[in-house]
Design a protein around this motif. Structure first.
Motif, PDB file in Angstrom:
ATOM      1  N   ALA A  52       0.827  -1.211   0.000  1.00 33.20           N
ATOM      2  CA  ALA A  52       0.000   0.000   0.000  1.00 33.20           C
ATOM      3  C   ALA A  52       0.859   1.259   0.000  1.00 33.20           C
ATOM      4  CB  ALA A  52      -0.937   0.000   1.201  1.00 33.20           C
ATOM      5  N   ASP A  53       1.951   1.247   0.779  1.00 32.12           N
ATOM      6  CA  ASP A  53       2.822   2.421   0.849  1.00 32.12           C
ATOM      7  C   ASP A  53       3.375   2.783  -0.523  1.00 32.12           C
ATOM      8  OD1 ASP A  53       2.478   3.082   3.445  1.00 32.12           O
ATOM      9  OD2 ASP A  53       4.567   2.853   4.037  1.00 32.12           O
ATOM     10  N   ASP A  54       3.882   1.762  -1.235  1.00 28.30           N
ATOM     11  CA  ASP A  54       4.473   2.025  -2.550  1.00 28.30           C
ATOM     12  C   ASP A  54       3.429   2.583  -3.515  1.00 28.30           C
ATOM     13  OD1 ASP A  54       6.879   1.122  -1.604  1.00 28.30           O
ATOM     14  OD2 ASP A  54       6.649  -0.903  -2.404  1.00 28.30           O
ATOM     15  N   THR A  55       2.250   1.998  -3.477  1.00 26.27           N
ATOM     16  CA  THR A  55       1.191   2.453  -4.385  1.00 26.27           C
ATOM     17  C   THR A  55       0.787   3.886  -4.092  1.00 26.27           C
ATOM     18  OG1 THR A  55       0.354   0.176  -4.556  1.00 26.27           O
ATOM     19  CG2 THR A  55      -1.131   1.949  -5.230  1.00 26.27           C
ATOM     20  N   LEU A  56       0.538   4.194  -2.817  1.00 25.14           N
ATOM     21  CA  LEU A  56       0.112   5.550  -2.464  1.00 25.14           C
ATOM     22  C   LEU A  56       1.232   6.567  -2.693  1.00 25.14           C
ATOM     23  CD1 LEU A  56      -1.927   4.772   0.774  1.00 25.14           C
ATOM     24  CD2 LEU A  56      -2.820   5.523  -1.427  1.00 25.14           C
ATOM     25  N   PHE A  57       2.480   6.147  -2.462  1.00 24.97           N
ATOM     26  CA  PHE A  57       3.595   7.058  -2.713  1.00 24.97           C
ATOM     27  C   PHE A  57       3.691   7.380  -4.209  1.00 24.97           C
ATOM     28  CE2 PHE A  57       7.982   8.220  -3.552  1.00 24.97           C
ATOM     29  CZ  PHE A  57       8.242   9.134  -2.532  1.00 24.97           C
ATOM     30  N   GLU A  58       3.475   6.357  -5.028  1.00 26.62           N
ATOM     31  CA  GLU A  58       3.501   6.571  -6.478  1.00 26.62           C
ATOM     32  C   GLU A  58       2.376   7.509  -6.901  1.00 26.62           C
ATOM     33  OE1 GLU A  58       3.153   3.962 -10.616  1.00 26.62           O
ATOM     34  OE2 GLU A  58       3.358   2.954  -8.673  1.00 26.62           O
ATOM     35  N   MET A  59       1.185   7.343  -6.303  1.00 24.90           N
ATOM     36  CA  MET A  59       0.064   8.228  -6.623  1.00 24.90           C
ATOM     37  C   MET A  59       0.364   9.661  -6.166  1.00 24.90           C
ATOM     38  SD  MET A  59      -2.039   6.273  -8.154  1.00 24.90           S
ATOM     39  CE  MET A  59      -3.448   7.361  -8.253  1.00 24.90           C
ATOM     40  N   ALA A  60       1.008   9.784  -4.997  1.00 23.14           N
ATOM     41  CA  ALA A  60       1.364  11.116  -4.510  1.00 23.14           C
ATOM     42  C   ALA A  60       2.383  11.778  -5.429  1.00 23.14           C
ATOM     43  CB  ALA A  60       1.913  11.027  -3.090  1.00 23.14           C
ATOM     44  N   ASP A  61       3.269  10.976  -5.965  1.00 26.00           N
ATOM     45  CA  ASP A  61       4.292  11.512  -6.857  1.00 26.00           C
ATOM     46  C   ASP A  61       3.679  12.032  -8.151  1.00 26.00           C
ATOM     47  OD1 ASP A  61       7.046  12.028  -7.419  1.00 26.00           O
ATOM     48  OD2 ASP A  61       7.036  10.350  -8.818  1.00 26.00           O
ATOM     49  N   ARG A  62       2.544  11.435  -8.547  1.00 36.38           N
ATOM     50  CA  ARG A  62       1.867  11.855  -9.778  1.00 36.38           C
ATOM     51  C   ARG A  62       0.735  12.830  -9.503  1.00 36.38           C
ATOM     52  NH1 ARG A  62       1.498   6.038 -11.737  1.00 36.38           N
ATOM     53  NH2 ARG A  62      -0.708   6.282 -11.298  1.00 36.38           N
ATOM     54  N   ALA A  63       0.590  13.276  -8.265  1.00 36.29           N
ATOM     55  CA  ALA A  63      -0.528  14.157  -7.890  1.00 36.29           C
ATOM     56  C   ALA A  63      -0.475  15.457  -8.671  1.00 36.29           C
ATOM     57  CB  ALA A  63      -0.508  14.443  -6.397  1.00 36.29           C
ATOM     58  N   ALA A  64      -1.678  15.989  -8.979  1.00 34.19           N
ATOM     59  CA  ALA A  64      -1.780  17.206  -9.784  1.00 34.19           C
ATOM     60  C   ALA A  64      -1.535  18.467  -8.963  1.00 34.19           C
ATOM     61  CB  ALA A  64      -3.155  17.274 -10.452  1.00 34.19           C
ATOM     62  N   ASN A  65      -1.755  18.397  -7.644  1.00 36.30           N
ATOM     63  CA  ASN A  65      -1.578  19.593  -6.819  1.00 36.30           C
ATOM     64  C   ASN A  65      -1.152  19.175  -5.415  1.00 36.30           C
ATOM     65  OD1 ASN A  65      -4.100  18.967  -5.329  1.00 36.30           O
ATOM     66  ND2 ASN A  65      -5.063  19.538  -7.287  1.00 36.30           N
ATOM     67  N   ASN A  66      -0.817  20.168  -4.591  1.00 43.27           N
ATOM     68  CA  ASN A  66      -0.332  19.897  -3.241  1.00 43.27           C
ATOM     69  C   ASN A  66      -1.399  19.269  -2.358  1.00 43.27           C
ATOM     70  OD1 ASN A  66       2.186  20.922  -3.865  1.00 43.27           O
ATOM     71  ND2 ASN A  66       1.680  23.000  -3.199  1.00 43.27           N
ATOM     72  N   ALA A  67      -2.645  19.711  -2.526  1.00 43.46           N
ATOM     73  CA  ALA A  67      -3.728  19.168  -1.691  1.00 43.46           C
ATOM     74  C   ALA A  67      -3.907  17.676  -1.949  1.00 43.46           C
ATOM     75  CB  ALA A  67      -5.026  19.925  -1.967  1.00 43.46           C
ATOM     76  N   GLU A  68      -3.884  17.304  -3.222  1.00 40.83           N
ATOM     77  CA  GLU A  68      -4.035  15.885  -3.568  1.00 40.83           C
ATOM     78  C   GLU A  68      -2.857  15.082  -3.052  1.00 40.83           C
ATOM     79  OE1 GLU A  68      -4.625  13.203  -7.628  1.00 40.83           O
ATOM     80  OE2 GLU A  68      -4.925  15.386  -7.674  1.00 40.83           O
ATOM     81  N   GLN A  69      -1.660  15.642  -3.165  1.00 39.83           N
ATOM     82  CA  GLN A  69      -0.470  14.944  -2.677  1.00 39.83           C
ATOM     83  C   GLN A  69      -0.540  14.765  -1.158  1.00 39.83           C
ATOM     84  OE1 GLN A  69       3.513  16.911  -2.749  1.00 39.83           O
ATOM     85  NE2 GLN A  69       4.018  15.298  -4.229  1.00 39.83           N
ATOM     86  N   SER A  70      -0.976  15.787  -0.459  1.00 37.54           N
ATOM     87  CA  SER A  70      -1.104  15.690   0.998  1.00 37.54           C
ATOM     88  C   SER A  70      -2.112  14.621   1.395  1.00 37.54           C
ATOM     89  CB  SER A  70      -1.532  17.049   1.570  1.00 37.54           C
ATOM     90  OG  SER A  70      -0.555  18.035   1.302  1.00 37.54           O
ATOM     91  N   ALA A  71      -3.195  14.487   0.606  1.00 36.00           N
ATOM     92  CA  ALA A  71      -4.204  13.479   0.914  1.00 36.00           C
ATOM     93  C   ALA A  71      -3.608  12.076   0.835  1.00 36.00           C
ATOM     94  CB  ALA A  71      -5.384  13.612  -0.049  1.00 36.00           C
ATOM     95  N   TYR A  72      -2.751  11.852  -0.166  1.00 32.42           N
ATOM     96  CA  TYR A  72      -2.127  10.526  -0.293  1.00 32.42           C
ATOM     97  C   TYR A  72      -1.141  10.267   0.847  1.00 32.42           C
ATOM     98  CZ  TYR A  72      -4.100  10.056  -4.977  1.00 32.42           C
ATOM     99  OH  TYR A  72      -4.958   9.934  -6.035  1.00 32.42           O
ATOM    100  N   PHE A  73      -0.349  11.269   1.187  1.00 29.87           N
ATOM    101  CA  PHE A  73       0.603  11.083   2.290  1.00 29.87           C
ATOM    102  C   PHE A  73      -0.119  10.862   3.619  1.00 29.87           C
ATOM    103  CE2 PHE A  73       3.849  13.522  -0.349  1.00 29.87           C
ATOM    104  CZ  PHE A  73       4.570  12.373  -0.639  1.00 29.87           C
ATOM    105  N   GLU A  74      -1.218  11.571   3.822  1.00 31.13           N
ATOM    106  CA  GLU A  74      -2.002  11.398   5.041  1.00 31.13           C
ATOM    107  C   GLU A  74      -2.614   9.996   5.090  1.00 31.13           C
ATOM    108  OE1 GLU A  74      -3.390  12.258   8.717  1.00 31.13           O
ATOM    109  OE2 GLU A  74      -2.061  13.493   7.479  1.00 31.13           O
TER     110      GLU A  74
END
Length: 763
Positions: A52-74
């Motif tokens: 799960a960590d790898d998948t969510l980290f990959e999604m965060a890396d491809r996030a369109a904005n900071n809010a979306e990236q923060s949601a994945y890291f959270e």
């Protein structure tokens, strides 16, 4: 000290339901299955969280904005903290589901929650997305492992008295998904993240359901539970066919080359259907299909050899456009080369020849079909050789509606129905996905039709995601348009009552403004919320009537008494109404200040009327210089309110932009164009010729009956067109609207081919 599975601790209440007490009632066979699969499920859940960590980290890396990236890291942090609790909660729920197999609740009446109709709402979008994703996951497992699951359910039913179905089986995909969702309730993540976690559950838990069911079934078989229940292996089209003896003439009694191998995999109905097609084709050969003359020494090639020739064409012709591909011509060229090398004339057998002709006719219909966008016809046309190969391998292709190759073609055509080419030359995701499917077939399909099932699952998953998003947007569009229509009708109702009471009257300017600018908003909200037949609407109208009466001139004493009693309640009702409509407090204060002045003047006027007889008696007396006496005579002329004569109809401002005025024509009630409009159904796809160069493909999403407006959306669910009934009839009259047939493409093509063959036969 651990408690034995059948021992209940004495220090607990006898009425308290416990996992231990439930476990004691589970049959031994189910306990064995439960314990064995629990180990497998635990390992699968660990794999899920490990990845799960790898998948969510990959999604965060491809996030369109900071809010979306923060949601994945959270979400990553939340999963790490709650991982153990989710694993434990999931397995506990599975254990409870096993325990409930043998549990009955007797004498308990259903508990119904109190329902408030005012609070009823539609299913929230997040819940809808979650439900759609769950249904898709369950359907995929049932489609893939349905036989093993059914056998497991049957064996469970021999062990418990309570009826077990696939959907209530503790190891069924729905029960497993719901157990996982229940365990994840404490996760504070957005729906986008939750869907990713569900995908991980599908990948690491449900994907291994086949082994899960196999283990469970084997455990029960070892315990003697229905050991005679055997799974029937799925029959696949043959990889190799049995060629007929060389030189043997084809006959009705002896199948031709390539027919023996496939015939044994066809049931009687499929054989009869294919035989009927061949019979029709044979009767019109020479007109519908070319009648080929064969040399006396011609030797039919086997279906295997034909497959190799088609594979050669498939690998060498993928880059050409469909107009340049003539399968029959290229086959003849290859056969000529084979014949020259072998020294013997080689030809295609009659059965395979018929298959080639039938597939060719099907694709002629497909490429002439006006329902398919031209840009996608070229892509779909390149599937002709792979479809021909699968038809040679499996003749049920022509008779079985559930055939994966047919379904793949139908799904692609259905998805392409609303596709529109981008003016900027860009290709959207649908075009790219179809292109990917076609290239996979051209590059990877040799002789194993299983690739069609694989591509079908992938494409359905892709279109399912797109359809879910478009359905949500379409629903929002529909809701917005219906709300807009209700607001427009409410505005007309409010305008009607305002004009009924104000038009042609002369009233203080402040009262006219208050009613038109402020109280109209109260009436509008009351109409939308409660309707024009409600007590709230009648109360709002009564307040307006009282306000108008209170500022009109009245001379009788009873009116003064009535005004004295009315004003306090009137002011209270006005304040409450304006507050409920969230009207500007500053403007409200200004209105009330001026309204108070009007009412004071009204009371002074009544006082003057009462004192008038006394003044008449003092006419003969000398006037006094007392200023108090003078004020009585001066007061009426001191402040006169500004008066307004309402001579024009009141039209309230609309928050919506003004609609473009459409030309309206008068049509007779039985006009053909109007009938075509009335025959349109929500969900129908149409193509509208906007001008000489541009066509618009859109779907009728809603018919707003009160306003008579037709709302059309594109493939993504976004509104692209709005027409009235009459303006749409005008478009039909000038032949600018064409209905798109959304029936299954392959079925329409096959029906057309059969119809053409019958017409030629009877000609």
């Amino acid at each position: 000290m651990q408690n034995d599975a059948n021992v209940v601790p004495l220090n607990k209440s006898a009425t308290e339901p416990s996992q231990t007490s439930f476990a004691g009632r589970v049959p031994a066979g189910l306990v064995a299955v439960r314990d064995k699969v629990a180990v497998q499920l635990r390992h699968a859940m660990q794999a899920l969280f490990d990845n799960a960590d790898d998948t969510l980290f990959e999604m965060a890396d491809r996030a369109a904005n900071n809010a979306e990236q923060s949601a994945y890291f959270e979400a990553m942090r939340d999963l790490r903290l709650k991982r153990k609790g989710i694993e434990r909660g999931f397995l506990q729920k599975v254990f409870e589901n096993f325990a409930n197999l043998n549990q009955y609740e007797i004498g308990r009446a259903p508990v119904l929650d109190t329902v408030s109709y005012e609070n009823l709402t539609l299913v929230q979008n997040d819940e809808l997305e979650e439900s759609v994703a769950l249904d898709a996951m369950v359907a995929k497992v049932v489609s893939r492992d349905g036989v093993a699951l059914t056998h497991l359910t049957t064996r469970f039913n021999t062990l418990v008295s309570k009826k077990v179905e696939d959907k209530s089986n503790p190891l069924g995909p729905r029960q497993l998904c719901e157990a996982f969702l229940e365990a994840c309730r404490g996760l504070g993540v957005e729906i986008k993240v939750k869907l990713i976690i569900l995908k991980l559950f599908e990948k690491y838990v449900l994907a291994d359901a086949e082994h899960l069911y196999a283990e469970a079934n084997q455990t029960l078989i070892a315990l003697g539970v229905l050991p005679e229940l055997k799974s029937v292996p799925l029959r696949r089209p043959p990889q190799r066919t049995v060629p007929s003896s060389q030189g043997a003439a084809p006959s009705a009694a002896a199948p031709e080359a390539g027919e023996q191998g496939s015939a044994q995999y066809m049931d009687a109905d499929s054989q009869a259907a294919f035989a009927a097609l061949r019979d029709l084709l044979s009767q019109v050969r020479g007109s519908a299909a070319p009648a080929r003359s064969m040399p006396a020494d011609a030797v039919p090639i086997s279906s295997n050899d034909l497959m190799r020739l088609l594979s050669h064409l498939q690998s060498h012709l993928p880059a050409q456009t469909i107009d340049e591909v003539d399968v029959r011509q290229h086959l003849d060229h290859l056969l000529t080369r084979v014949s020259s090398k072998s020294g013997r004339s080689r030809v295609v057998g009659q059965v395979d020849e018929d298959v080639i002709n039938l597939v060719s006719m099907l694709f002629e219909f497909i490429l002439d079909d006006r329902t398919l966008p031209d840009s996608l016809k070229a892509l779909i046309g390149r599937m002709q050789i792979p479809m021909l190969k699968v038809a040679v391998l499996d003749k049920t292709f022509f008779s079985r509606g559930s055939h994966p190759a047919r379904r793949l073609l139908n799904e692609i055509a259905s998805a392409a129905l609303g596709w529109a080419e981008h003016s900027d030359g860009q290709r959207d995701h649908l075009y790219q996905k179809i292109e990917q499917v076609v290239m996979r077939l051209l590059n990877d399909f040799v002789d194993d039709p299983a690739i069609f099932s694989e591509l079908l699952d992938e494409f359905i998953s892709f279109t399912g995601d797109e359809r879910r998003r478009s359905d949500l947007l379409e629903q929002r569009t529909r809701d917005a348009e219906e709300g807009r229509a209700r607001a427009e009708l409410a505005r007309q109702d409010v305008e009607g009552v305002l004009n009924e009471r104000l038009l042609g009257r002369t009233l203080p300017e402040v009262v006219v403004r208050l009613l038109q600018e402020a109280w109209s908003q109260v009436l509008l909200l009351t109409c939308l919320k409660h309707g024009t037949h409600s007590s709230e609407w009648e109360a709002a109208l009564a307040t307006m009537d009282d306000l108008i009466w209170s500022v009109e001139p009245h001379e009788d004493p009873d009116s003064r008494l009535c005004l004295l009693e009315m004003v306090p309640q009137l002011l209270k009702s006005l304040r409450e109404g304006l507050a409920s409509a969230a009207f500007d407090p500053f403007s409200t204060g200004e209105f009330f200040s001026r309204l108070e002045g009007l009412h004071v003047q009204a009371f002074q006027r009544y006082k003057q009327v009462e004192e008038a007889p006394l003044l008449d008696l003092e006419d003969d007396l000398p006037l006094l210089d007392d200023p108090l006496d003078a004020s009585v005579a001066v007061a009426p002329a001191a402040v006169q309110p500004a008066m307004v004569a309402v001579v024009e109809e009141i039209v309230l401002a609309s928050p919506e932009p003004a609609r473009a005025v459409e030309p309206e024509e008068a049509f007779a009630d039985d006009d053909e164009s109007l009938r075509k409009v009335d025959d349109l159904r929500v969900g129908s796809w149409v193509e509208i010729q906007e001008d000489e160069e541009h066509k618009l493909r859109c779907k009728l999403a809603a018919v707003i009956r009160p306003s008579g407006r037709y709302i059309f959306v594109n493939r993504t669910g976004m509104k692209v067109l709005e027409k009235t009934r009459m303006s749409l009839a005008v478009e039909f009259r000038r032949n600018a609207v064409r209905l798109l047939d959304d029936a299954l493409l392959f079925d329409r093509a096959l029906e057309s081919v059969i119809g053409n063959l019958r017409r030629l036969k009877n000609a």
